[in-house]
Scaffold this motif. Structure first.
Motif, mmCIF file in Angstrom:
data_model
loop_
_atom_site.group_PDB
_atom_site.id
_atom_site.type_symbol
_atom_site.label_atom_id
_atom_site.label_comp_id
_atom_site.label_asym_id
_atom_site.label_seq_id
_atom_site.Cartn_x
_atom_site.Cartn_y
_atom_site.Cartn_z
ATOM 1 N N ALA A 162 0.866 -1.178 0.000
ATOM 2 C CA ALA A 162 0.000 0.000 0.000
ATOM 3 C C ALA A 162 0.899 1.224 0.000
ATOM 4 N N GLY A 163 0.367 2.347 -0.369
ATOM 5 C CA GLY A 163 1.166 3.562 -0.345
ATOM 6 C C GLY A 163 1.704 3.829 1.050
ATOM 7 N N ALA A 164 3.024 4.005 1.149
ATOM 8 C CA ALA A 164 3.648 4.318 2.433
ATOM 9 C C ALA A 164 3.443 5.806 2.699
ATOM 10 N N CYS A 165 2.831 6.107 3.818
ATOM 11 C CA CYS A 165 2.503 7.480 4.182
ATOM 12 C C CYS A 165 3.428 7.951 5.302
ATOM 13 N N PRO A 166 3.563 9.261 5.460
ATOM 14 C CA PRO A 166 4.420 9.813 6.512
ATOM 15 C C PRO A 166 3.681 9.930 7.840
ATOM 16 N N LEU A 167 3.220 8.783 8.340
ATOM 17 C CA LEU A 167 2.448 8.795 9.579
ATOM 18 C C LEU A 167 3.283 8.262 10.732
ATOM 19 N N ASN A 168 3.140 8.912 11.864
ATOM 20 C CA ASN A 168 3.754 8.433 13.093
ATOM 21 C C ASN A 168 2.938 7.270 13.632
ATOM 22 N N GLU A 169 3.485 6.567 14.602
ATOM 23 C CA GLU A 169 2.810 5.404 15.177
ATOM 24 C C GLU A 169 1.437 5.758 15.750
ATOM 25 N N ASP A 170 1.281 6.975 16.260
ATOM 26 C CA ASP A 170 -0.009 7.398 16.837
ATOM 27 C C ASP A 170 -1.006 7.877 15.777
ATOM 28 N N GLY A 171 -0.618 7.813 14.490
ATOM 29 C CA GLY A 171 -1.505 8.211 13.406
ATOM 30 C C GLY A 171 -1.379 9.664 12.990
ATOM 31 N N SER A 172 -0.590 10.429 13.710
ATOM 32 C CA SER A 172 -0.396 11.832 13.329
ATOM 33 C C SER A 172 0.553 11.918 12.124
ATOM 34 N N THR A 173 0.444 12.994 11.385
ATOM 35 C CA THR A 173 1.302 13.207 10.228
ATOM 36 C C THR A 173 2.648 13.736 10.682
ATOM 37 N N ALA A 174 3.720 13.134 10.193
ATOM 38 C CA ALA A 174 5.086 13.543 10.542
ATOM 39 C C ALA A 174 5.522 14.707 9.661
ATOM 40 N N ALA A 175 6.454 15.473 10.148
ATOM 41 C CA ALA A 175 7.158 16.503 9.370
ATOM 42 C C ALA A 175 6.208 17.400 8.571
ATOM 43 N N ILE A 176 5.241 17.973 9.222
ATOM 44 C CA ILE A 176 4.252 18.821 8.547
ATOM 45 C C ILE A 176 4.959 19.965 7.820
ATOM 46 N N GLY A 177 4.626 20.131 6.542
ATOM 47 C CA GLY A 177 5.185 21.198 5.720
ATOM 48 C C GLY A 177 6.555 20.895 5.134
ATOM 49 N N ASP A 178 7.105 19.718 5.393
ATOM 50 C CA ASP A 178 8.466 19.363 4.995
ATOM 51 C C ASP A 178 8.445 18.181 4.024
ATOM 52 N N TYR A 179 8.644 18.449 2.741
ATOM 53 C CA TYR A 179 8.602 17.399 1.721
ATOM 54 C C TYR A 179 9.662 16.334 1.955
ATOM 55 N N ALA A 180 10.886 16.740 2.221
ATOM 56 C CA ALA A 180 11.968 15.782 2.449
ATOM 57 C C ALA A 180 11.716 14.977 3.724
ATOM 58 N N GLY A 181 11.269 15.643 4.772
ATOM 59 C CA GLY A 181 10.982 14.961 6.030
ATOM 60 C C GLY A 181 9.874 13.930 5.885
ATOM 61 N N GLN A 182 8.837 14.281 5.131
ATOM 62 C CA GLN A 182 7.749 13.333 4.919
ATOM 63 C C GLN A 182 8.201 12.166 4.044
ATOM 64 N N ALA A 183 9.051 12.431 3.063
ATOM 65 C CA ALA A 183 9.577 11.340 2.231
ATOM 66 C C ALA A 183 10.388 10.381 3.092
ATOM 67 N N ALA A 184 11.195 10.912 3.997
ATOM 68 C CA ALA A 184 12.005 10.066 4.884
ATOM 69 C C ALA A 184 11.110 9.204 5.776
ATOM 70 N N LYS A 185 10.050 9.777 6.315
ATOM 71 C CA LYS A 185 9.141 9.005 7.180
ATOM 72 C C LYS A 185 8.404 7.953 6.363
ATOM 73 N N ALA A 186 8.013 8.293 5.141
ATOM 74 C CA ALA A 186 7.338 7.315 4.274
ATOM 75 C C ALA A 186 8.276 6.148 3.960
ATOM 76 N N ILE A 187 9.539 6.441 3.694
ATOM 77 C CA ILE A 187 10.521 5.377 3.443
ATOM 78 C C ILE A 187 10.674 4.506 4.695
ATOM 79 N N GLU A 188 10.748 5.132 5.852
ATOM 80 C CA GLU A 188 10.849 4.380 7.111
ATOM 81 C C GLU A 188 9.656 3.432 7.272
ATOM 82 N N ASN A 189 8.454 3.935 6.986
ATOM 83 C CA ASN A 189 7.256 3.110 7.099
ATOM 84 C C ASN A 189 7.234 2.022 6.031
ATOM 85 N N MET A 190 7.730 2.332 4.834
ATOM 86 C CA MET A 190 7.816 1.331 3.778
ATOM 87 C C MET A 190 8.762 0.204 4.201
#
Length: 136
Positions: A35-63
């Protein structure tokens, strides 16, 4: 475990792309559709709000977590699609550079797309992937 993936390049296509143009896996490999890896923290909140690179890193971590649960790793990924909620090329590039660097030498065929909106509040990046493994 030997890799099931063969990356394919072509001398007749531009070498400007930062990824292989195609990839194959043998018939006996097990395909994993993530499924699409999203930039979500374990609690369901969105990580790195406003930060494209930060969200990509979190999505990779979740992937990577989803791949591990499937018995695979980034080296088993056969293709990706990177979705970035922006019309600005520099935002797409910021996310892409994180994805590219995460895969290192395993430069799988990829599609980078700007989209209007993604599914979670404040979400800017989502990464789809397909992997292939040879089970022993």
């Amino acid at each position: 475990m030997p890799s099931a993936i063969t990356l394919i390049r072509s001398a007749s296509l531009s070498d400007v792309a930062q990824y292989a143009y195609a990839a194959t896996a043998p018939a006996e490999s097990r395909l994993i559709f993530l499924a699409g890896a999203c930039p979500l923290n374990e609690d369901g909140s969105t990580a790195a709000i406003g930060d494209y690179a930060g969200q990509a890193a979190k999505a990779i971590e979740n992937m990577q977590a989803a791949l591990t649960a499937s018995g695979a790793s980034l080296q088993d990924v056969i293709s990706t699609r990177v979705l970035v909620a922006s019309t600005r090329q520099e935002d797409l590039v910021a996310a892409w550079e994180v994805v590219r660097d995460s895969f290192g030498e395993h430069d799988v065929p990829s599609t980078l797309m700007g989209v209007t909106v993604l599914g979670y509040y404040d979400q800017l990046v989502e990464i789809e992937a397909i992997a292939a493994v040879l089970d022993s």
